[in-house]
Scaffold this motif. Sequence first.
Motif, short mmCIF file in Angstrom:
data_model
loop_
_atom_site.label_atom_id
_atom_site.label_comp_id
_atom_site.label_asym_id
_atom_site.label_seq_id
_atom_site.Cartn_x
_atom_site.Cartn_y
_atom_site.Cartn_z
N GLY A 84 0.77 -1.24 0.00
CA GLY A 84 0.00 0.00 0.00
C GLY A 84 0.80 1.28 0.00
O GLY A 84 0.22 2.36 0.10
N GLU A 85 2.12 1.19 -0.13
CA GLU A 85 2.97 2.38 -0.11
C GLU A 85 3.87 2.44 -1.33
O GLU A 85 4.40 1.40 -1.76
CB GLU A 85 3.85 2.39 1.15
CG GLU A 85 3.07 2.44 2.46
CD GLU A 85 3.99 2.46 3.66
OE1 GLU A 85 5.22 2.27 3.48
OE2 GLU A 85 3.50 2.68 4.78
N PRO A 86 4.06 3.63 -1.91
CA PRO A 86 4.99 3.76 -3.04
C PRO A 86 6.43 3.59 -2.56
O PRO A 86 6.86 4.27 -1.63
CB PRO A 86 4.74 5.18 -3.55
CG PRO A 86 4.17 5.92 -2.38
CD PRO A 86 3.43 4.91 -1.56
N LYS A 87 7.17 2.67 -3.21
CA LYS A 87 8.52 2.36 -2.73
C LYS A 87 9.62 2.61 -3.75
O LYS A 87 10.70 3.06 -3.40
CB LYS A 87 8.58 0.90 -2.28
CG LYS A 87 7.82 0.60 -1.00
CD LYS A 87 8.42 1.33 0.19
CE LYS A 87 7.73 0.95 1.49
NZ LYS A 87 8.31 1.66 2.65
N LEU A 88 9.37 2.31 -5.02
CA LEU A 88 10.44 2.41 -6.02
C LEU A 88 9.91 3.13 -7.26
O LEU A 88 8.89 2.73 -7.83
CB LEU A 88 10.95 1.01 -6.40
CG LEU A 88 12.11 0.98 -7.41
CD1 LEU A 88 13.37 1.60 -6.80
CD2 LEU A 88 12.40 -0.45 -7.85
N HIS A 89 10.62 4.18 -7.66
CA HIS A 89 10.23 4.91 -8.87
C HIS A 89 10.76 4.16 -10.09
O HIS A 89 11.96 4.10 -10.32
CB HIS A 89 10.83 6.33 -8.82
CG HIS A 89 10.39 7.20 -9.94
ND1 HIS A 89 11.24 7.68 -10.90
CD2 HIS A 89 9.16 7.67 -10.27
CE1 HIS A 89 10.58 8.42 -11.77
NE2 HIS A 89 9.32 8.43 -11.41
N VAL A 90 9.85 3.57 -10.84
CA VAL A 90 10.24 2.77 -12.00
C VAL A 90 10.03 3.51 -13.32
O VAL A 90 10.43 3.07 -14.37
CB VAL A 90 9.47 1.43 -12.05
CG1 VAL A 90 9.82 0.58 -10.84
CG2 VAL A 90 7.97 1.65 -12.15
N ARG A 91 9.33 4.63 -13.24
CA ARG A 91 8.97 5.44 -14.40
C ARG A 91 7.93 4.71 -15.26
O ARG A 91 7.44 3.65 -14.91
CB ARG A 91 10.21 5.84 -15.20
CG ARG A 91 10.12 7.25 -15.79
CD ARG A 91 11.46 7.74 -16.27
NE ARG A 91 11.33 9.05 -16.90
CZ ARG A 91 12.37 9.69 -17.41
NH1 ARG A 91 13.58 9.17 -17.38
NH2 ARG A 91 12.19 10.87 -17.97
N ASN A 92 7.60 5.30 -16.38
CA ASN A 92 6.48 4.82 -17.19
C ASN A 92 6.90 3.71 -18.15
O ASN A 92 8.08 3.51 -18.44
CB ASN A 92 5.88 5.97 -17.99
CG ASN A 92 6.89 6.62 -18.91
OD1 ASN A 92 7.79 7.32 -18.45
ND2 ASN A 92 6.77 6.38 -20.20
N LEU A 93 5.89 3.01 -18.67
CA LEU A 93 6.10 2.07 -19.76
C LEU A 93 6.24 2.84 -21.07
O LEU A 93 5.93 4.04 -21.14
CB LEU A 93 4.94 1.09 -19.87
CG LEU A 93 4.66 0.20 -18.65
CD1 LEU A 93 3.47 -0.70 -18.92
CD2 LEU A 93 5.88 -0.62 -18.30
N GLN A 94 6.68 2.13 -22.11
CA GLN A 94 6.82 2.75 -23.41
C GLN A 94 5.63 2.39 -24.29
O GLN A 94 4.84 1.52 -23.95
CB GLN A 94 8.12 2.28 -24.06
CG GLN A 94 9.34 2.75 -23.27
CD GLN A 94 10.49 1.76 -23.34
OE1 GLN A 94 10.38 0.63 -22.92
NE2 GLN A 94 11.61 2.21 -23.87
N SER A 95 5.47 3.05 -25.41
CA SER A 95 4.42 2.81 -26.39
C SER A 95 3.35 3.87 -26.27
O SER A 95 3.36 4.74 -25.39
CB SER A 95 3.79 1.42 -26.23
OG SER A 95 2.85 1.20 -27.27
#
Length: 470
Positions: free
Chosen positions: A388-399
């Motif tokens: 329930g908590e944001p932990k890792l900034h992975v950024r967006n998918l492509q396309s």
Amino acid sequence: MLKGKSTIELTDVHTGKKEIYRDENLVTEAIADILNTNIQGAMFNNPYFDGKYGEDWMLPIYSRLTGGLLLYQNPVEEDPANIYAPLDNPLIGYASNDANNTEDIRRGSRNLTESKTVDGGFKYVWDFATSQANGTISCISLTNVLAGKGTQYDSNYFVRLKSDNVISNIPGNQSNYQENHRTYIKDGYRLEMIPVYNSTSVTLRKVSEDYLHARLMQRPYSLVATDAVEEKTIELNHYPYWYTYSGGNKDGTVAPYNNSGDVFPYLFHAADGNWYGISRRDNQKYSYSSGSTDYYNHESYEWFLDTVSAEKATTQKIILPANTSEISHIGMSGKWLMFAIGNTVYRIDTTSVANIEVVPNASYNSSSLHTFLIDDDVVINDWYYLNGEPKLHVRNLQSNDYARWGRKSMARYKAFAYQEYYCSYGNYYFYKDLYLYTPYLATINNLATPVIKTADKTMKITYTLTETQS
């Protein structure tokens, strides 16, 4: 066989005093997993990664697959099969194969002069300035060259290798591959939970699909799996969204909010094996009659948590913020069902439904490139969540974000992530996308003594990786 050793050198910029730490590492299965995994045969179809095609995106190993560095606050379990750090292990720093020309204070720079080929391997050298990677460092790991760039400026952690339109001009009325389906790549099937707007029951389907093996007569990459090996109907005893009428000729009756047979994928699979979703009742009160027609006014909304467990459904009333009329259904994160009201992210404890909380420092983005499911977890607005908590900034998918359905559901297997989905631009098409989840641990080097990097020290990390016969 690969072997590695590291040297960390801290230098006090005021006194010139040096601290030197030397350690050896465990080589994980990450590189073997990347080289030996071929989901649906996608790797045979000329994958593309960071400007490289075919095998060039991953070979030679030293420059691509182990060209980055990750620094973690806490030790990581030393197990060859452990190829990712826990999401709740803070990432203190990282570096890639180039200089850091950004303002990212966690990213160091490759020392291109001192990094070089050595007998049987390669010596990586990275430099961190006084402002970079400050904190306690207990584990260092070699990783993918793109993961070493971080996600603040340069890169995404989910990097697409393949995106192929495998079937064109297909019928547009499929109920399969909805955005809430749950895929099990290793076990070779997916689960589909299909609620329909104008039905009080849901359909649970198990669809067999072999993701890891070739077939004698068919090419799996070009197939669409829709036939269920198991199918069960489960009664909810209400529509997903519905009207309840009081007074007039409709007194005590109910009706679907949307009287259509379209799928409404509001139920999500959780790690406990259950499906959870939020349903809504619109209470309508009699106002007046004109001729033979009764007219009703909206009086209030009531919200409920639906749970489907062991082929049985239960419904519990929940209290959302006053005047809530619409929510965005997102997915599960541990015991928490995630949803949004406007741009505000909420979580509801499925084990205690009175516990509904705003997620601090979080915002909702409805785009399937920024918010999507990963197995029984979720990414919301580019952040990978844990419990329930944001932990890792992975950024967006492509396309492009033109998908009609299925685009928000992704499955992970070893170092890869995979999704199948329908999309629409003129006609309906079926796509298969393969991603590399780049922040894998190619090595695990837990330091005998944690290193404390402060703003009055520079840091040089030398990591030598060599190939031996045994």
